[in-house]
Design a protein around this motif. Sequence first.
Motif, PDB file in Angstrom:
ATOM      1  N   THR A  50       0.868  -1.171   0.000  1.00 11.91           N
ATOM      2  CA  THR A  50       0.000   0.000   0.000  1.00 11.91           C
ATOM      3  C   THR A  50       0.906   1.222   0.000  1.00 11.91           C
ATOM      4  OG1 THR A  50      -0.104   0.106   2.419  1.00 11.91           O
ATOM      5  CG2 THR A  50      -1.837  -1.154   1.293  1.00 11.91           C
ATOM      6  N   MET A  51       0.427   2.307  -0.598  1.00  5.80           N
ATOM      7  CA  MET A  51       1.216   3.540  -0.605  1.00  5.80           C
ATOM      8  C   MET A  51       0.258   4.719  -0.705  1.00  5.80           C
ATOM      9  SD  MET A  51       4.347   4.770  -3.097  1.00  5.80           S
ATOM     10  CE  MET A  51       3.357   5.357  -4.464  1.00  5.80           C
ATOM     11  N   GLN A  52       0.590   5.795  -0.026  1.00 10.66           N
ATOM     12  CA  GLN A  52      -0.178   7.027  -0.129  1.00 10.66           C
ATOM     13  C   GLN A  52       0.778   8.210  -0.211  1.00 10.66           C
ATOM     14  OE1 GLN A  52      -1.107   4.720   2.384  1.00 10.66           O
ATOM     15  NE2 GLN A  52       0.535   5.373   3.730  1.00 10.66           N
ATOM     16  N   ALA A  53       0.285   9.293  -0.824  1.00 10.18           N
ATOM     17  CA  ALA A  53       1.065  10.528  -0.964  1.00 10.18           C
ATOM     18  C   ALA A  53       0.725  11.462   0.187  1.00 10.18           C
ATOM     19  CB  ALA A  53       0.740  11.201  -2.295  1.00 10.18           C
ATOM     20  N   SER A  54       1.683  12.294   0.570  1.00 12.12           N
ATOM     21  CA  SER A  54       1.434  13.253   1.647  1.00 12.12           C
ATOM     22  C   SER A  54       0.369  14.262   1.249  1.00 12.12           C
ATOM     23  CB  SER A  54       2.727  13.966   2.045  1.00 12.12           C
ATOM     24  OG  SER A  54       3.320  14.592   0.918  1.00 12.12           O
ATOM     25  N   SER A  55       0.183  14.455  -0.064  1.00  8.04           N
ATOM     26  CA  SER A  55      -0.850  15.366  -0.564  1.00  8.04           C
ATOM     27  C   SER A  55      -1.174  14.968  -2.002  1.00  8.04           C
ATOM     28  CB  SER A  55      -0.346  16.811  -0.525  1.00  8.04           C
ATOM     29  OG  SER A  55      -1.285  17.677  -1.109  1.00  8.04           O
TER      30      SER A  55
END
Length: 152
Positions: A50-55
Amino acid sequence: NGTTGADGSYSFTQSALSVNADYYVATVPAKGVKRRHTAVLFQGVQDMLTMQASSPAVLVGQSMTFTGTVVPVKADHIIYLQRQGKDGEWHNVQVQVTHSDGTFQFTWTLGDPGAFKFRARMFHDEHNVGGASPPVTVTATLPPVSSLPPAS
């Protein structure tokens, strides 16, 4: 252990695999009968990322952070940040190693305006078959003209 059905069918369940495994089914022969077994079946365990961006949106030239996790947990394994190119293919743009708790982090700066897709990718090893996170889209925009320094 199990018993075949009247039609010769069989099944078995193996749960909670954390590494690749090879399986085969063997008969328990009667006295004087040769033992038989099926062909070996490879069962690969895929890394789940899983990965997400800070914005979801940044200004051109502004740094951002991608964070994520990998399961099964892997410490000190190579993980790649990939960006989807105009050719539709995924290209490695940065490499890091996972932390002891299976987390990872990348810092990235977009130099051009537009929408860009990123993902995290681990390639196969002797334990797992690898995997990739779902894509994360980040949009970079030019800073407002009012924020630019005056011309000299």
